[in-house]
Every structure is written in C-alpha cells, then in structure tokens.
Write a protein that holds these residues in place. Structure first.
Motif, PDB file in Angstrom:
ATOM      1  N   ASN A  24       0.809  -1.222   0.000  1.00 55.57           N
ATOM      2  CA  ASN A  24       0.000   0.000   0.000  1.00 55.57           C
ATOM      3  C   ASN A  24       0.842   1.272   0.000  1.00 55.57           C
ATOM      4  O   ASN A  24       2.078   1.230   0.094  1.00 55.57           O
ATOM      5  N   TYR A  25       0.163   2.387  -0.110  1.00 53.10           N
ATOM      6  CA  TYR A  25       0.814   3.701  -0.208  1.00 53.10           C
ATOM      7  C   TYR A  25       1.704   3.975   1.001  1.00 53.10           C
ATOM      8  O   TYR A  25       2.834   4.463   0.867  1.00 53.10           O
ATOM      9  N   ASN A  26       1.211   3.669   2.205  1.00 60.23           N
ATOM     10  CA  ASN A  26       1.971   3.951   3.419  1.00 60.23           C
ATOM     11  C   ASN A  26       3.300   3.196   3.444  1.00 60.23           C
ATOM     12  O   ASN A  26       4.306   3.722   3.916  1.00 60.23           O
ATOM     13  N   ARG A  27       3.292   1.966   2.946  1.00 59.22           N
ATOM     14  CA  ARG A  27       4.542   1.191   2.915  1.00 59.22           C
ATOM     15  C   ARG A  27       5.542   1.845   1.951  1.00 59.22           C
ATOM     16  O   ARG A  27       6.738   1.905   2.239  1.00 59.22           O
ATOM     17  N   VAL A  28       5.059   2.327   0.830  1.00 54.87           N
ATOM     18  CA  VAL A  28       5.939   3.002  -0.125  1.00 54.87           C
ATOM     19  C   VAL A  28       6.608   4.212   0.536  1.00 54.87           C
ATOM     20  O   VAL A  28       7.825   4.402   0.446  1.00 54.87           O
ATOM     21  N   VAL A  29       5.794   5.030   1.212  1.00 58.90           N
ATOM     22  CA  VAL A  29       6.319   6.243   1.849  1.00 58.90           C
ATOM     23  C   VAL A  29       7.250   5.898   3.012  1.00 58.90           C
ATOM     24  O   VAL A  29       8.259   6.576   3.236  1.00 58.90           O
ATOM     25  N   ASN A  30       6.942   4.831   3.751  1.00 57.91           N
ATOM     26  CA  ASN A  30       7.798   4.419   4.862  1.00 57.91           C
ATOM     27  C   ASN A  30       9.182   4.009   4.373  1.00 57.91           C
ATOM     28  O   ASN A  30      10.184   4.219   5.060  1.00 57.91           O
ATOM     29  N   ILE A  31       9.240   3.400   3.191  1.00 56.56           N
ATOM     30  CA  ILE A  31      10.518   2.914   2.660  1.00 56.56           C
ATOM     31  C   ILE A  31      11.259   3.989   1.868  1.00 56.56           C
ATOM     32  O   ILE A  31      12.461   4.205   2.053  1.00 56.56           O
ATOM     33  N   LEU A  32      10.550   4.687   0.997  1.00 53.90           N
ATOM     34  CA  LEU A  32      11.196   5.645   0.092  1.00 53.90           C
ATOM     35  C   LEU A  32      11.069   7.099   0.536  1.00 53.90           C
ATOM     36  O   LEU A  32      11.784   7.967   0.043  1.00 53.90           O
ATOM     37  N   GLY A  33      10.128   7.376   1.445  1.00 53.00           N
ATOM     38  CA  GLY A  33       9.871   8.759   1.833  1.00 53.00           C
ATOM     39  C   GLY A  33       8.843   9.387   0.906  1.00 53.00           C
ATOM     40  O   GLY A  33       8.232   8.711   0.073  1.00 53.00           O
ATOM     41  N   ASP A  34       8.654  10.701   1.043  1.00 53.98           N
ATOM     42  CA  ASP A  34       7.691  11.402   0.191  1.00 53.98           C
ATOM     43  C   ASP A  34       8.229  11.507  -1.233  1.00 53.98           C
ATOM     44  O   ASP A  34       9.428  11.707  -1.432  1.00 53.98           O
ATOM     45  N   PRO A  35       7.354  11.409  -2.230  1.00 46.44           N
ATOM     46  CA  PRO A  35       7.802  11.518  -3.631  1.00 46.44           C
ATOM     47  C   PRO A  35       8.111  12.967  -4.009  1.00 46.44           C
ATOM     48  O   PRO A  35       7.630  13.898  -3.375  1.00 46.44           O
ATOM     49  N   ASP A  36       8.914  13.123  -5.050  1.00 45.45           N
ATOM     50  CA  ASP A  36       9.211  14.465  -5.559  1.00 45.45           C
ATOM     51  C   ASP A  36       8.015  15.027  -6.320  1.00 45.45           C
ATOM     52  O   ASP A  36       7.723  16.213  -6.247  1.00 45.45           O
ATOM     53  N   ASP A  37       7.371  14.189  -7.094  1.00 47.11           N
ATOM     54  CA  ASP A  37       6.171  14.571  -7.839  1.00 47.11           C
ATOM     55  C   ASP A  37       5.199  13.397  -7.799  1.00 47.11           C
ATOM     56  O   ASP A  37       5.618  12.241  -7.737  1.00 47.11           O
ATOM     57  N   TYR A  38       3.920  13.716  -7.824  1.00 46.06           N
ATOM     58  CA  TYR A  38       2.959  12.630  -7.998  1.00 46.06           C
ATOM     59  C   TYR A  38       1.690  13.137  -8.638  1.00 46.06           C
ATOM     60  O   TYR A  38       1.320  14.302  -8.512  1.00 46.06           O
ATOM     61  N   SER A  39       1.080  12.217  -9.369  1.00 48.29           N
ATOM     62  CA  SER A  39      -0.146  12.563 -10.079  1.00 48.29           C
ATOM     63  C   SER A  39      -1.193  11.495  -9.788  1.00 48.29           C
ATOM     64  O   SER A  39      -0.882  10.400  -9.311  1.00 48.29           O
ATOM     65  N   ASP A  40      -2.429  11.853 -10.076  1.00 50.59           N
ATOM     66  CA  ASP A  40      -3.547  10.935  -9.846  1.00 50.59           C
ATOM     67  C   ASP A  40      -4.514  11.094 -11.011  1.00 50.59           C
ATOM     68  O   ASP A  40      -5.084  12.158 -11.210  1.00 50.59           O
ATOM     69  N   ILE A  41      -4.653  10.037 -11.813  1.00 48.55           N
ATOM     70  CA  ILE A  41      -5.563  10.061 -12.960  1.00 48.55           C
ATOM     71  C   ILE A  41      -6.599   8.974 -12.786  1.00 48.55           C
ATOM     72  O   ILE A  41      -6.272   7.782 -12.806  1.00 48.55           O
ATOM     73  N   ASN A  42      -7.842   9.420 -12.576  1.00 51.94           N
ATOM     74  CA  ASN A  42      -8.948   8.482 -12.361  1.00 51.94           C
ATOM     75  C   ASN A  42      -8.624   7.428 -11.317  1.00 51.94           C
ATOM     76  O   ASN A  42      -8.911   6.241 -11.476  1.00 51.94           O
TER      77      ASN A  42
END
Length: 215
Positions: A157-175
């Motif tokens: 899930n999203y939280n695991r990604v952020v826990n490992i890599l930190g906050d992203p430099d850019d992100y987008s959300d399409i549908n």
C-alpha cells in the motif's frame, strides 16, 4: 514579695503571645509557599497543554498546500470544480481543451515550506478526473537504492511506499491511479547519477513499479 509577672496567668504574659504570633507567621508562610508551588505547577502544565492544543488547532485549521492537494479526490467520486476552488482558491490559469469540450485544466501556483508548488487539476463534466503536483523538492536523507526498491512488491500500500522511500518528488492521480516519482538529489550535480523510481498505485495497492540507474 512575689514578683508581679510571676502572679500573672501564662496567657497574659508577653512571651506567650510572641510565641503564638511567631508560630502563626511560620505556618502562614509555609502554607502560602506550598499552595503557590502547587498551583504554579498546575498553571505551568495548563499553559503547556493550551500551547499544544493551540498549535494542533492551528495546523488543523490551516493545512498545507500539499495536505489540501492530498485531500482532493479524482475519478468516480471526484471533487467538483467548486469544491476544489473553495479548497485551493482561485486558479492562476484555466484552459479548456476545445471550445465544445467538457474537459478543463486548472492550474494553481503557490508556496509550501519555501517550495514553489504547481498543482494541476483536470475536470471533465465538472468532476475532477486527474491531478498532479510538482516542485516539492524533497531533501532526501539517503540515496535511492535497488535494495529499497526491491523491498516493494505488487500489492503493497501507499503507506509502505512512503515508509521505505519517503515522500515523492512529484505525484499525479488520474482516475484513481496514483503515480509517485522519486528522483535522486545527486542528479542536480551529476547527470550520470539521475536515479529514478516510479510507482503506480490503484485502490491503495502497487500495480506497477520501475526504476532507472539504481545501484
């Protein structure tokens, strides 16, 4: 002849009342100091508690630009244009794809933690269908590595990604499909070090990931 002072009852003698007065003064002073310390301690704790509550309320009532962006929903339950404008304020630019098209792109420019942020929201039939944010300029404490990349698996899930890599430099959300982009800070000084990670998330689960120049 008996001395006159010796015939007086003890409660009429000066030394008795001087002793009583001294005891009263000592007890009053001790009680005052004890009460002052107790209530001062309570007051100090109350002040600290009030300060924390005020700070918490200030954060809740004044969320950052990024926090506002994160709250915007896209896709089937996408926010309306009016709701987004109430949240972010009037956009700096508005572009309709064609004169008869129901698709409109709105852009906001702002400052968040000294970063110049650009937010773009795409609306179709008055509903947010896509969003993106650029300019976060994350100051990473560690390098992007293949070891960290390999820790992430499809379904995480999203939280695991952020826990490992930190906050992203850019992100987008399409549908409802989120794309998180991570870039190495070293690329600014040496283009050969332009490590890159892209993660796609749908329904809060990783559906794809890719990397470039990780070591």
């Amino acid at each position: 002849m008996t001395n006159e002072n010796e015939r007086k009852p003890f409660y009429k003698r000066n030394w008795f009342w001087i002793t009583i007065l001294s005891i009263f003064i000592v007890v009053s002073a001790t009680t005052y100091v004890a009460n002052y310390s107790f209530y001062q301690g309570k007051a100090d704790k109350a002040t600290v508690s009030q300060t924390k509550n005020v700070a918490k309320e200030k954060i809740e009532n004044n969320p950052s630009l990024v926090a506002k962006y994160n709250s915007i929903k896209t896709g089937k339950n996408g926010f309306s244009k009016k709701t987004v404008i109430n949240l972010l304020g009037q956009p700096q630019s508005m572009q309709q794809v064609t004169t008869d098209s129901p698709i409109t792109n709105l852009t906001w420019d702002g400052t968040d933690n000294s970063n110049q942020i650009t937010i773009q929201i795409t609306f179709e039939k008055n509903k947010a269908t896509a969003k993106s944010i650029q300019g976060l300029d994350i100051d990473r404490k560690k390098l992007l590595t293949s070891k960290d990349f390999d820790k992430l698996q499809d379904g995480d899930n999203y939280n695991r990604v952020v826990n490992i890599l930190g906050d992203p430099d850019d992100y987008s959300d399409i549908n409802g499909v989120k794309t998180l982009t991570y870039e190495s800070d070293l690329a600014e000084a040496d283009l050969s070090q332009n490590a890159l990670i892209k993660i796609e998330i749908s329904n809060n689960k990783i559906i794809s990931k890719e990397q470039q120049n990780l070591k």
